[in-house]
Design a protein around this motif. Sequence first.
Motif, PDB file in Angstrom:
ATOM      1  N   LEU A 122      20.841 -68.462 -50.434  1.00 30.18           N
ATOM      2  CA  LEU A 122      21.239 -67.087 -50.143  1.00 30.18           C
ATOM      3  C   LEU A 122      21.209 -66.810 -48.647  1.00 30.18           C
ATOM      4  O   LEU A 122      22.135 -66.220 -48.090  1.00 30.18           O
ATOM      5  CB  LEU A 122      20.321 -66.094 -50.868  1.00 30.18           C
ATOM      6  N   ARG A 123      20.132 -67.230 -47.996  1.00 31.94           N
ATOM      7  CA  ARG A 123      20.003 -66.984 -46.554  1.00 31.94           C
ATOM      8  C   ARG A 123      21.049 -67.757 -45.765  1.00 31.94           C
ATOM      9  O   ARG A 123      21.587 -67.252 -44.773  1.00 31.94           O
ATOM     10  CB  ARG A 123      18.585 -67.330 -46.097  1.00 31.94           C
ATOM     11  N   ASP A 124      21.341 -68.977 -46.163  1.00 36.19           N
ATOM     12  CA  ASP A 124      22.363 -69.763 -45.462  1.00 36.19           C
ATOM     13  C   ASP A 124      23.744 -69.134 -45.606  1.00 36.19           C
ATOM     14  O   ASP A 124      24.516 -69.104 -44.650  1.00 36.19           O
ATOM     15  CB  ASP A 124      22.403 -71.205 -45.986  1.00 36.19           C
ATOM     16  N   ALA A 125      24.041 -68.629 -46.795  1.00 37.80           N
ATOM     17  CA  ALA A 125      25.383 -68.102 -47.056  1.00 37.80           C
ATOM     18  C   ALA A 125      25.583 -66.672 -46.564  1.00 37.80           C
ATOM     19  O   ALA A 125      26.671 -66.316 -46.121  1.00 37.80           O
ATOM     20  CB  ALA A 125      25.672 -68.185 -48.557  1.00 37.80           C
ATOM     21  N   PHE A 126      24.538 -65.837 -46.632  1.00 37.18           N
ATOM     22  CA  PHE A 126      24.727 -64.408 -46.374  1.00 37.18           C
ATOM     23  C   PHE A 126      23.801 -63.857 -45.294  1.00 37.18           C
ATOM     24  O   PHE A 126      23.543 -62.654 -45.246  1.00 37.18           O
ATOM     25  CB  PHE A 126      24.513 -63.620 -47.679  1.00 37.18           C
ATOM     26  N   VAL A 154      41.472 -53.936 -40.955  1.00 38.93           N
ATOM     27  CA  VAL A 154      40.089 -54.225 -40.581  1.00 38.93           C
ATOM     28  C   VAL A 154      39.438 -55.023 -41.703  1.00 38.93           C
ATOM     29  O   VAL A 154      39.896 -55.019 -42.843  1.00 38.93           O
ATOM     30  CB  VAL A 154      39.280 -52.935 -40.307  1.00 38.93           C
ATOM     31  N   CYS A 155      38.354 -55.714 -41.359  1.00 38.51           N
ATOM     32  CA  CYS A 155      37.582 -56.493 -42.336  1.00 38.51           C
ATOM     33  C   CYS A 155      36.283 -55.760 -42.636  1.00 38.51           C
ATOM     34  O   CYS A 155      35.589 -55.336 -41.715  1.00 38.51           O
ATOM     35  CB  CYS A 155      37.262 -57.870 -41.781  1.00 38.51           C
ATOM     36  N   VAL A 156      35.988 -55.625 -43.908  1.00 39.80           N
ATOM     37  CA  VAL A 156      34.725 -55.035 -44.353  1.00 39.80           C
ATOM     38  C   VAL A 156      34.117 -55.970 -45.389  1.00 39.80           C
ATOM     39  O   VAL A 156      34.828 -56.729 -46.050  1.00 39.80           O
ATOM     40  CB  VAL A 156      34.930 -53.619 -44.960  1.00 39.80           C
ATOM     41  N   PRO A 157      32.788 -55.959 -45.543  1.00 40.19           N
ATOM     42  CA  PRO A 157      32.165 -56.831 -46.545  1.00 40.19           C
ATOM     43  C   PRO A 157      32.659 -56.523 -47.957  1.00 40.19           C
ATOM     44  O   PRO A 157      32.815 -55.359 -48.336  1.00 40.19           O
ATOM     45  CB  PRO A 157      30.678 -56.517 -46.404  1.00 40.19           C
ATOM     46  N   ASN A 158      32.903 -57.554 -48.704  1.00 41.39           N
ATOM     47  CA  ASN A 158      33.325 -57.436 -50.092  1.00 41.39           C
ATOM     48  C   ASN A 158      32.076 -57.522 -50.970  1.00 41.39           C
ATOM     49  O   ASN A 158      31.732 -58.582 -51.488  1.00 41.39           O
ATOM     50  CB  ASN A 158      34.322 -58.541 -50.431  1.00 41.39           C
ATOM     51  N   VAL A 159      31.386 -56.396 -51.097  1.00 43.66           N
ATOM     52  CA  VAL A 159      30.076 -56.381 -51.756  1.00 43.66           C
ATOM     53  C   VAL A 159      30.160 -56.781 -53.220  1.00 43.66           C
ATOM     54  O   VAL A 159      29.294 -57.496 -53.721  1.00 43.66           O
ATOM     55  CB  VAL A 159      29.405 -54.999 -51.583  1.00 43.66           C
ATOM     56  N   GLU A 160      31.194 -56.337 -53.905  1.00 41.34           N
ATOM     57  CA  GLU A 160      31.313 -56.694 -55.319  1.00 41.34           C
ATOM     58  C   GLU A 160      31.391 -58.208 -55.487  1.00 41.34           C
ATOM     59  O   GLU A 160      30.739 -58.783 -56.365  1.00 41.34           O
ATOM     60  CB  GLU A 160      32.552 -56.026 -55.933  1.00 41.34           C
ATOM     61  N   ALA A 161      32.147 -58.871 -54.623  1.00 46.64           N
ATOM     62  CA  ALA A 161      32.249 -60.338 -54.691  1.00 46.64           C
ATOM     63  C   ALA A 161      30.937 -60.999 -54.274  1.00 46.64           C
ATOM     64  O   ALA A 161      30.551 -62.025 -54.839  1.00 46.64           O
ATOM     65  CB  ALA A 161      33.391 -60.820 -53.801  1.00 46.64           C
ATOM     66  N   ILE A 162      30.249 -60.415 -53.295  1.00 43.57           N
ATOM     67  CA  ILE A 162      28.966 -60.973 -52.848  1.00 43.57           C
ATOM     68  C   ILE A 162      27.935 -60.899 -53.972  1.00 43.57           C
ATOM     69  O   ILE A 162      27.206 -61.863 -54.228  1.00 43.57           O
ATOM     70  CB  ILE A 162      28.464 -60.231 -51.588  1.00 43.57           C
ATOM     71  N   LEU A 163      27.883 -59.766 -54.678  1.00 42.79           N
ATOM     72  CA  LEU A 163      26.954 -59.627 -55.804  1.00 42.79           C
ATOM     73  C   LEU A 163      27.289 -60.628 -56.910  1.00 42.79           C
ATOM     74  O   LEU A 163      26.395 -61.199 -57.541  1.00 42.79           O
ATOM     75  CB  LEU A 163      26.978 -58.200 -56.349  1.00 42.79           C
ATOM     76  N   ASP A 202      28.655 -63.520 -56.324  1.00 46.12           N
ATOM     77  CA  ASP A 202      28.200 -64.809 -55.780  1.00 46.12           C
ATOM     78  C   ASP A 202      26.697 -64.988 -55.976  1.00 46.12           C
ATOM     79  O   ASP A 202      26.233 -66.098 -56.247  1.00 46.12           O
ATOM     80  CB  ASP A 202      28.546 -64.918 -54.297  1.00 46.12           C
ATOM     81  N   PHE A 203      25.923 -63.902 -55.818  1.00 44.25           N
ATOM     82  CA  PHE A 203      24.478 -63.976 -56.074  1.00 44.25           C
ATOM     83  C   PHE A 203      24.228 -64.492 -57.487  1.00 44.25           C
ATOM     84  O   PHE A 203      23.368 -65.336 -57.710  1.00 44.25           O
ATOM     85  CB  PHE A 203      23.815 -62.601 -55.932  1.00 44.25           C
ATOM     86  N   GLU A 204      24.986 -63.954 -58.457  1.00 41.71           N
ATOM     87  CA  GLU A 204      24.804 -64.356 -59.854  1.00 41.71           C
ATOM     88  C   GLU A 204      25.241 -65.802 -60.084  1.00 41.71           C
ATOM     89  O   GLU A 204      24.575 -66.545 -60.794  1.00 41.71           O
ATOM     90  CB  GLU A 204      25.594 -63.422 -60.773  1.00 41.71           C
ATOM     91  N   ILE A 205      26.349 -66.200 -59.475  1.00 41.72           N
ATOM     92  CA  ILE A 205      26.863 -67.561 -59.677  1.00 41.72           C
ATOM     93  C   ILE A 205      25.909 -68.581 -59.066  1.00 41.72           C
ATOM     94  O   ILE A 205      25.591 -69.598 -59.681  1.00 41.72           O
ATOM     95  CB  ILE A 205      28.283 -67.699 -59.080  1.00 41.72           C
ATOM     96  N   LEU A 206      25.420 -68.306 -57.845  1.00 39.76           N
ATOM     97  CA  LEU A 206      24.481 -69.231 -57.193  1.00 39.76           C
ATOM     98  C   LEU A 206      23.188 -69.388 -57.982  1.00 39.76           C
ATOM     99  O   LEU A 206      22.586 -70.449 -57.988  1.00 39.76           O
ATOM    100  CB  LEU A 206      24.147 -68.742 -55.780  1.00 39.76           C
ATOM    101  N   GLY A 207      22.752 -68.311 -58.637  1.00 38.78           N
ATOM    102  CA  GLY A 207      21.478 -68.346 -59.354  1.00 38.78           C
ATOM    103  C   GLY A 207      21.613 -68.450 -60.851  1.00 38.78           C
ATOM    104  O   GLY A 207      20.701 -68.054 -61.588  1.00 38.78           O
ATOM    105  N   GLU A 208      22.725 -68.989 -61.325  1.00 42.40           N
ATOM    106  CA  GLU A 208      22.952 -69.074 -62.768  1.00 42.40           C
ATOM    107  C   GLU A 208      21.816 -69.821 -63.460  1.00 42.40           C
ATOM    108  O   GLU A 208      21.437 -70.923 -63.060  1.00 42.40           O
ATOM    109  CB  GLU A 208      24.276 -69.777 -63.048  1.00 42.40           C
TER     110      GLU A 208
END
Length: 201
Positions: free
Chosen positions: A117-121, A169-178, A180-186
Amino acid sequence: MFLATPKDQWSSLWTQERPSAQILQRLVVLASESLRALEEQLMDPLSEQDVKMVFRPPLDFYDVLIHLNTNHIPRHLESVDRPVKSVSRGVVKNSSAGNILFPVVDYDPVQLYLRELRDAFNDLALFFYDKHGGEVIAVLWKPVSFQPQPFKVSSMKGRKVTTLNNELVCVPNVEAILEDFEILGEGLIKSVEARTEKWTI
């Protein structure tokens, strides 16, 4: 940040860049509140004493909570509030020796997940976890990262393109990040709970 001694007043070999000013301010607030709570308890000996309360962090301060599956927390028995039931975590049965359980060295899937998580985000959020049996990873968004940035292909990691005042402009895609949290920690996490919506523009 370091402790100064009479022989070493101006610098230190152990000076670190951490903690950041934001975290240091939070530590000061928590320490003063913990002192106040403990003093109240000590001054009133007839009241119910619960010194463990200063080791239970309030979770309402955080933006996202990642709830962990307790079956995969190897240090669960070290938590402030011991679990009612526990399972053997981080051990392997030796088939040749019968039912003898051998510990698996460095088996800590939560720390590995936290490192990922820390490496990616790391540029978007701060991650907090009690390594002594914590059941939650708390996430705090970095406010600077949520300011709209000019569109660049090289800065699209974890971001989406939107228009603001007729400019891309670029803004964080929070829905996709959340997600990703679930996929990384499956298998390791039970749920991801978004507690605030600070990311909405």
